[in-house]
Scaffold this motif. Structure first.
Motif, PDB file in Angstrom:
ATOM      1  N   ARG A  37       8.676 -39.833  32.921  1.00  0.00           N
ATOM      2  CA  ARG A  37       7.343 -39.218  32.772  1.00  0.00           C
ATOM      3  C   ARG A  37       6.612 -39.156  34.115  1.00  0.00           C
ATOM      4  N   ALA A  38       6.797 -40.166  34.958  1.00  0.00           N
ATOM      5  CA  ALA A  38       6.118 -40.213  36.261  1.00  0.00           C
ATOM      6  C   ALA A  38       6.797 -39.330  37.305  1.00  0.00           C
ATOM      7  N   GLY A  39       8.020 -38.897  37.006  1.00  0.00           N
ATOM      8  CA  GLY A  39       8.748 -38.071  37.963  1.00  0.00           C
ATOM      9  C   GLY A  39       9.273 -38.858  39.146  1.00  0.00           C
ATOM     10  N   VAL A  40       9.615 -40.120  38.901  1.00  0.00           N
ATOM     11  CA  VAL A  40      10.188 -40.969  39.949  1.00  0.00           C
ATOM     12  C   VAL A  40      11.481 -41.582  39.411  1.00  0.00           C
ATOM     13  N   GLY A  41      12.257 -42.136  40.290  1.00  0.00           N
ATOM     14  CA  GLY A  41      13.473 -42.814  39.865  1.00  0.00           C
ATOM     15  C   GLY A  41      13.152 -44.156  39.233  1.00  0.00           C
ATOM     16  N   VAL A  42      14.054 -44.601  38.379  1.00  0.00           N
ATOM     17  CA  VAL A  42      13.825 -45.879  37.708  1.00  0.00           C
ATOM     18  C   VAL A  42      13.786 -47.027  38.714  1.00  0.00           C
ATOM     19  N   GLY A  43      14.500 -46.897  39.817  1.00  0.00           N
ATOM     20  CA  GLY A  43      14.455 -47.913  40.864  1.00  0.00           C
ATOM     21  C   GLY A  43      13.062 -48.054  41.466  1.00  0.00           C
ATOM     22  N   THR A  44      12.360 -46.937  41.575  1.00  0.00           N
ATOM     23  CA  THR A  44      10.987 -46.966  42.076  1.00  0.00           C
ATOM     24  C   THR A  44      10.092 -47.748  41.121  1.00  0.00           C
TER      25      THR A  44
END
Length: 178
Positions: A37-44
């Motif tokens: 939803r945030a448009g970032v990688g899960v690592g972030t």
């Protein structure tokens, strides 16, 4: 916490915004769903919030600040007992509206240092508020006991919202000195 670079701060805010939207939609917080939803990688997401608990605690940080300020304002009131009653009623509504916050207040296992510090600030402010009118309250109850009872009342009122005013009255009857 060290200062974040602008891009990292922007990502943190996007993650928190995404988590708020998922929570408001009634969805469970899953770090993969938040990342998507945030448009970032899960690592972030994991770099900022290594667990669901850490993310949930970050989501309710503002509630600790609001309640701490409200307790301090109530303590400064010239009509202390009226201010205490108003603060407790407002707190109950907050616990009803935000079960994540209620859990963070009473949990003995906060995962974030910020949450532990915010909780300590809230309990100190609440203790000061109750301490000003200690003669009105049962001597065998500590301010922390009253806060925990209030959180439990929030849970009960979520189950039966139409009874919340009755629950609040019952709490006052139980915590006041006789």
């Amino acid at each position: 916490m060290p200062a974040l670079r602008r891009d990292a701060l922007r990502n943190r805010e996007r993650i928190l915004d995404a988590a708020r939207v998922l929570r408001s939609d009634g969805d469970a917080l899953l770090l993969n769903a938040v990342a998507h939803r945030a448009g970032v990688g899960v690592g972030t997401v994991y770099r900022h919030f290594p667990s669901i608990e850490a993310l949930t605690e970050a989501l309710v940080e503002h509630r600790f600040v609001e309640m701490t300020e409200a307790a301090k304002e109530a303590a400064d009131s010239t009509s202390e007992f009226v201010a205490i009653r108003r603060f407790i009623a407002q707190s109950l509504q907050t616990f009803i509206d935000d079960p994540d916050f209620a859990r963070a207040v009473v949990s003995s296992t906060a995962v974030r240092e910020e949450t532990r510090a915010l909780r300590a600030d809230l309990f100190d402010a609440f203790s000061g508020l109750i301490g000003r009118s200690a003669q009105h309250f049962r001597s065998d109850l500590e301010p922390a006991d009253i806060m925990i009872l209030l959180c439990g009342l929030g849970y009960s009122a979520r189950l039966r919202p139409e009874r919340s005013a009755h629950y609040l009255d019952a709490l006052f009857e139980g915590i006041l000195a006789r």
